[in-house]
Design a protein around this motif. Sequence first.
Motif, PDB file in Angstrom:
ATOM      1  N   VAL A  35       0.847  -1.201   0.000  1.00 17.25           N
ATOM      2  CA  VAL A  35       0.000   0.000   0.000  1.00 17.25           C
ATOM      3  C   VAL A  35       0.881   1.250   0.000  1.00 17.25           C
ATOM      4  CG1 VAL A  35      -1.816   1.266   1.207  1.00 17.25           C
ATOM      5  CG2 VAL A  35      -1.849  -1.238   1.177  1.00 17.25           C
ATOM      6  N   VAL A  80      -8.149   0.314  -2.054  1.00 18.15           N
ATOM      7  CA  VAL A  80      -8.441  -0.064  -0.669  1.00 18.15           C
ATOM      8  C   VAL A  80      -9.007   1.084   0.154  1.00 18.15           C
ATOM      9  CG1 VAL A  80      -6.685  -1.897  -0.708  1.00 18.15           C
ATOM     10  CG2 VAL A  80      -6.055   0.367   0.170  1.00 18.15           C
ATOM     11  N   MET A 162     -13.182  -8.054   3.092  1.00 18.29           N
ATOM     12  CA  MET A 162     -12.062  -7.240   3.564  1.00 18.29           C
ATOM     13  C   MET A 162     -12.494  -6.566   4.855  1.00 18.29           C
ATOM     14  SD  MET A 162     -11.261  -3.722   3.654  1.00 18.29           S
ATOM     15  CE  MET A 162     -10.026  -2.559   3.095  1.00 18.29           C
ATOM     16  N   MET A 194      -2.425  -5.679   8.338  1.00 21.65           N
ATOM     17  CA  MET A 194      -1.635  -4.543   7.894  1.00 21.65           C
ATOM     18  C   MET A 194      -0.253  -4.683   8.531  1.00 21.65           C
ATOM     19  SD  MET A 194      -4.912  -1.876   8.058  1.00 21.65           S
ATOM     20  CE  MET A 194      -3.961  -0.458   8.405  1.00 21.65           C
ATOM     21  N   SER A 195       0.570  -3.619   8.459  1.00 19.33           N
ATOM     22  CA  SER A 195       1.958  -3.758   8.942  1.00 19.33           C
ATOM     23  C   SER A 195       2.044  -4.346  10.345  1.00 19.33           C
ATOM     24  CB  SER A 195       2.674  -2.403   8.913  1.00 19.33           C
ATOM     25  OG  SER A 195       2.886  -1.997   7.588  1.00 19.33           O
ATOM     26  N   ARG A 210      -2.463  -6.279   3.381  1.00 22.49           N
ATOM     27  CA  ARG A 210      -2.250  -4.924   2.850  1.00 22.49           C
ATOM     28  C   ARG A 210      -1.201  -4.239   3.709  1.00 22.49           C
ATOM     29  NH1 ARG A 210      -7.541  -5.428   4.396  1.00 22.49           N
ATOM     30  NH2 ARG A 210      -7.096  -3.804   5.917  1.00 22.49           N
ATOM     31  N   VAL A 211       0.019  -4.170   3.199  1.00 18.96           N
ATOM     32  CA  VAL A 211       1.129  -3.696   4.019  1.00 18.96           C
ATOM     33  C   VAL A 211       1.691  -2.407   3.432  1.00 18.96           C
ATOM     34  CG1 VAL A 211       3.378  -4.288   4.969  1.00 18.96           C
ATOM     35  CG2 VAL A 211       1.639  -6.072   4.698  1.00 18.96           C
ATOM     36  N   GLY A 212       1.691  -1.353   4.241  1.00 21.71           N
ATOM     37  CA  GLY A 212       2.202  -0.056   3.799  1.00 21.71           C
ATOM     38  C   GLY A 212       3.524   0.293   4.453  1.00 21.71           C
ATOM     39  N   SER A 213       3.451   0.795   5.706  1.00 20.58           N
ATOM     40  CA  SER A 213       4.638   1.378   6.333  1.00 20.58           C
ATOM     41  C   SER A 213       5.789   0.380   6.520  1.00 20.58           C
ATOM     42  CB  SER A 213       4.256   2.038   7.659  1.00 20.58           C
ATOM     43  OG  SER A 213       3.431   1.194   8.410  1.00 20.58           O
ATOM     44  N   ARG A 219       4.361   7.184   6.500  1.00 25.07           N
ATOM     45  CA  ARG A 219       3.696   7.925   5.426  1.00 25.07           C
ATOM     46  C   ARG A 219       4.051   9.401   5.452  1.00 25.07           C
ATOM     47  NH1 ARG A 219       0.103   3.972   6.232  1.00 25.07           N
ATOM     48  NH2 ARG A 219      -0.961   4.794   8.045  1.00 25.07           N
TER      49      ARG A 219
HETATM   50  C1  LIG Z   1      -2.849   2.519   4.802  1.00 23.16           C
HETATM   51  C2  LIG Z   1      -3.602   1.266   4.704  1.00 23.16           C
HETATM   52  C3  LIG Z   1      -2.972   0.034   4.842  1.00 23.16           C
HETATM   53  C4  LIG Z   1      -1.501  -0.112   5.190  1.00 23.16           C
HETATM   54  O1  LIG Z   1      -1.303   0.303   6.494  1.00 23.16           O
HETATM   55  P1  LIG Z   1       0.107   0.110   7.246  1.00 23.16           P
HETATM   56  O2  LIG Z   1      -0.247   0.134   8.672  1.00 23.16           O
HETATM   57  O3  LIG Z   1       0.950   1.241   6.814  1.00 23.16           O
HETATM   58  O4  LIG Z   1       0.655  -1.196   6.807  1.00 23.16           O
HETATM   59  C5  LIG Z   1      -3.740  -1.116   4.695  1.00 23.16           C
HETATM   60  N1  LIG Z   1      -5.055  -1.052   4.419  1.00 23.16           N
HETATM   61  C6  LIG Z   1      -5.695   0.109   4.274  1.00 23.16           C
HETATM   62  C7  LIG Z   1      -7.145   0.112   3.983  1.00 23.16           C
HETATM   63  C8  LIG Z   1      -4.993   1.294   4.434  1.00 23.16           C
HETATM   64  O5  LIG Z   1      -5.643   2.452   4.324  1.00 23.16           O
END
Ligand SMILES: *Cc1c(COP(=O)(O)O)cnc(C)c1O
Length: 222
Positions: A35, A80, A162, A194-195, A210-213, A219
Motif C-alpha cells: 500500500v 483499498v 475485507m 496490515m503492517s 495490505r502492508v504499507g509502512s 507515510r
Molecule cells: C494505509 C492502509 C494500509 C496499510 O497500512 P500500514 O499500517 O501502513 O501497513 C492497509 N489497508 C488500508 C485500507 C490502508 O488504508
Amino acid sequence: MPSDIVARLGAVRERIAAACRRAGRPEDAVELVAVGKGHPSGLLRAALQAGQRSLGENYAQELVAKAGALSGLGVRWHFVGGLQRNKVRKIVGLATVIQTVDDSALAVEIDRRAAALGAVQDILVQVNVAGEPQKSGVAPPDLGRLLDVIAGHGRLRCLGLMAIPPESENARPHFRALAALATAHGLRDLSMGMSQDFEVAIEEGATMVRVGSAIFGPRLGP
Ligand SMILES: *Cc1c(COP(=O)(O)O)cnc(C)c1O
C-alpha cells in the motif's frame, strides 16, 4: 530510499512465508498488496523492480496518477480506500480489485460502469467487523443482503471479504470473525492484516495482506 524498499520488502516476504509455514499453509497462499498511499511513484517503481506485483491505493486521484506513471509494468492495482460513487468511473477497469464495496448503491454503480466498458470487475466487500459507529463497511447482519444484490449484477465478481479492525484492539478475534463470515457465504478471499498484524491475519486465513509502512516507511502524505 529505493534500496531500503528492497530490504524491507524482502523482510516482509520472509515474515509472510514464515507465517504461512506456522499456519500449515502454502507460501504462495497470500498475496502481498503493497500500500503506497502518500508515497511517490518512484518508490513504488523500486518495489516493482524488486519483484512486487500488487500495489494498493486509497485515493482515486492518486491511483489514476500512479497508474499513469507506472503503466505497462503489469501492476495489479487494489483500491483499498473509501470509494465515493462519483469516483467509480475513474477506478473501474483500472483497479484489478476494488476491495471496499460496502453498500448496494456503490455496487450497482460499479456494475453499470463495468458494463459500459464490457468488463467484469473483481471486488471484495468491506465488513465493519467490530461494529464501529464511524467506520466504513457493511454491518455483519446486512452482509447477506448485500451479497445477494451483488450476485444479481453480472458485471461484479465478488472474490471475498475485507476488514480493517480497530487499531487499539487485539485483531485476532476480528480476523477470525471475518473468516467465519467468508466461510458461511462460500467466499474464498480474505483481505486482512496490515503492517502491525499481518502475521496474525495469515494465521487466521488471510489470502491478501495490505502492508504499507513496513515496506515504504512512515507515510508522508495523508
Ligand atoms: C494505509 C492502509 C494500509 C496499510 O497500512 P500500514 O499500517 O501502513 O501497513 C492497509 N489497508 C488500508 C485500507 C490502508 O488504508
